[in-house]
Write a protein that holds these residues in place. Structure first.
Motif, PDB file in Angstrom:
ATOM      1  N   SER A 155       0.797  -1.191  -0.103  1.00 24.89           N
ATOM      2  CA  SER A 155      -0.232  -0.097   0.040  1.00 24.89           C
ATOM      3  C   SER A 155       0.959   1.257   0.004  1.00 24.89           C
ATOM      4  N   MET A 156       2.173   1.176   0.567  1.00 25.68           N
ATOM      5  CA  MET A 156       2.898   2.435   0.682  1.00 25.68           C
ATOM      6  C   MET A 156       3.831   2.559  -0.613  1.00 25.68           C
ATOM      7  N   PRO A 159       2.081   2.806  -4.785  1.00 23.49           N
ATOM      8  CA  PRO A 159       1.720   4.370  -5.367  1.00 23.49           C
ATOM      9  C   PRO A 159       3.043   5.062  -5.640  1.00 23.49           C
ATOM     10  N   HIS A 192       1.167  13.208   0.504  1.00 24.92           N
ATOM     11  CA  HIS A 192      -0.251  12.612   0.526  1.00 24.92           C
ATOM     12  C   HIS A 192       0.136  11.057   0.998  1.00 24.92           C
ATOM     13  N   VAL A 193       0.901  10.523   0.478  1.00 17.82           N
ATOM     14  CA  VAL A 193       1.199   8.956   0.835  1.00 17.82           C
ATOM     15  C   VAL A 193       1.483   9.010   2.301  1.00 17.82           C
ATOM     16  N   ASN A 196      -1.674   9.360   4.182  1.00 16.69           N
ATOM     17  CA  ASN A 196      -2.617   8.196   3.781  1.00 16.69           C
ATOM     18  C   ASN A 196      -2.034   6.679   4.883  1.00 16.69           C
TER      19      ASN A 196
ATOM     20  N   PHE B 151      -4.504  11.979  -6.913  1.00 17.33           N
ATOM     21  CA  PHE B 151      -3.604  11.358  -5.939  1.00 17.33           C
ATOM     22  C   PHE B 151      -4.263  10.138  -5.387  1.00 17.33           C
ATOM     23  N   ALA B 152      -5.559  10.481  -5.262  1.00 16.43           N
ATOM     24  CA  ALA B 152      -6.398   9.244  -4.540  1.00 16.43           C
ATOM     25  C   ALA B 152      -6.313   8.057  -5.723  1.00 16.43           C
ATOM     26  N   SER B 155      -3.111   6.098  -5.488  1.00 17.42           N
ATOM     27  CA  SER B 155      -3.225   5.441  -4.057  1.00 17.42           C
ATOM     28  C   SER B 155      -4.147   4.232  -4.200  1.00 17.42           C
ATOM     29  N   SER B 158      -2.656   1.639  -7.620  1.00 12.44           N
ATOM     30  CA  SER B 158      -1.377   1.093  -7.857  1.00 12.44           C
ATOM     31  C   SER B 158      -1.087  -0.158  -6.944  1.00 12.44           C
ATOM     32  N   ASN B 196      -8.439   0.730   3.490  1.00 16.55           N
ATOM     33  CA  ASN B 196      -7.503   1.983   3.362  1.00 16.55           C
ATOM     34  C   ASN B 196      -8.378   3.192   2.741  1.00 16.55           C
ATOM     35  N   VAL B 200      -8.499   6.833   4.055  1.00 19.75           N
ATOM     36  CA  VAL B 200      -7.761   8.185   3.434  1.00 19.75           C
ATOM     37  C   VAL B 200      -8.901   9.120   3.168  1.00 19.75           C
TER      38      VAL B 200
END
Lengths: 213, 213
Positions: A155-156, A159, A192-193, A196, B151-152, B155, B158, B196, B200
DNA sequence: GTCTATACTTCGATAGAC
DNA sequence: GTCTATCGAAGTATAGAC
């Protein structure tokens, strides 16, 4: 005392990284790697037995570096949420330093790891391994909610890698007015990440700490 | 009334999708695509002018389908958080149906979109475009916090694409005991990403709704 | 260690009969 | 529409002089 060779194997690895990133394993041309590195083909084959050997060597170099630097964060005594922020930033930094490497990762994943041998696989596995230790420690300390560390890793990492690799396509889309052109800001996406991941790992009922930077 | 050709262009596209996914554009062999589709090479070139034409056609087919199905979710009157859950599940479904396509996406991103023409780029852009409309509507309705829709998108998309594409490598790592072997569960990962994304996009101070399924 | 020249192979694409 | 045969370009790798 022997004179230092004019072009070191290290420089060949750099040139190869770029070529493999831009064209993939099958598309990469040994001729071009040699030219980019400033050696002739025969010299390249003298240092590296084959195209595949060359490829594996550069993967190992990159995975080793990444694994070691993540582990250094895991070994620090920073609190879990700060380690989290740092490791996200590290990924972006690694990509900044090794601009061409993430594309190789993307391709290797797409290929199902077809060119990876056991040694390279081991070094690759150390990367999510080190990240997982950060997450596991945060969970054990009661600071993170209980998530699968490998899930958190994907998840990290995904993106970050995807967004940065897609920069050329995003630029193209922006130029052709097929998408809004204003979202090239890498730093904003990294933030942003980070935000998140804090939300993803915050325990239920807590909003999670704000940025630690 | 003309007899239906024994092998349709559609079947050639399917075979090509698999070949391009497994080997990349440069690594794909036209011979192999023809053999897999059950036609000879000349027939393939009769239907598709060149390797590149074939490639673009299959990209367009996949992007069109994906874009349309996301837009259908966006057009539904489901509440924003449910649309969000559905679109995450849709991505996993699309990958399940078109098992070989995400690998092509990964490679194309790595390549910087080198093989994409304007028409294909337009269809590609419609995918984050439709997703962005879901997010923007949720923000306008005050249900989502204010995040950059693109961005979303990255997220969300990906991790799904990366995790599913990396299945062979994860399997390999598990088999060699270089990583825990028990995390092949795609459904669990999809739920993880859904959770997630709810976190977010949840407004500050709210934990966000629980699963809607 | 460094280079030139080239052997050997594979591949994308086409010609031309049916 | 369908096929066989093949051309010409481009690629990996090596031989062998220095």
């Amino acid at each position: 005392m022997p004179r230092r060779p004019r072009v070191t194997p290290e420089q060949i690895l750099d040139a190869a990284t770029r070529e493999f990133a831009e064209r993939g394993f099958a598309g990469a041309r040994v001729d071009r790697i040699a030219r980019r590195a400033g050696v002739n083909k025969a010299m390249l084959y003298y240092h590296f037995r084959s195209k595949q050997t060359l490829y594996r060597r550069l993967l190992r170099r990159a995975f080793s570096q990444a694994g070691a630097r993540i582990q250094r964060i895991a070994d620090s005594d920073a609190p879990p949420f700060e380690q989290l922020d740092r490791v996200v930033a590290l990924f972006a930094d690694l990509i900044g330093e090794q601009r061409f490497f993430p594309a190789i990762m993307l391709r290797e994943v797409a290929e199902g790891g077809a060119h990876l041998d056991v040694e390279t696989l081991g070094l690759l596995a150390a990367v999510p391994g080190a990240f997982g230790r950060i997450v596991a420690r945060g969970i054990a300390a009661g600071e993170f909610r209980d998530v699968n560390p490998l899930f958190a890793y994907f998840s990290m990492m995904s993106p970050i890698v995807f967004f940065l690799c897609a920069a050329p396509i995003r630029r193209e889309l922006g130029a052709r007015r097929l998408a809004s052109p204003d979202i090239r800001n890498v730093a904003a996406f990294v933030s942003h990440v980070q935000a998140n991941m804090r939300r993803v790992l915050a325990p239920d009922g807590a909003a999670g700490p704000r940025s630690t930077t």
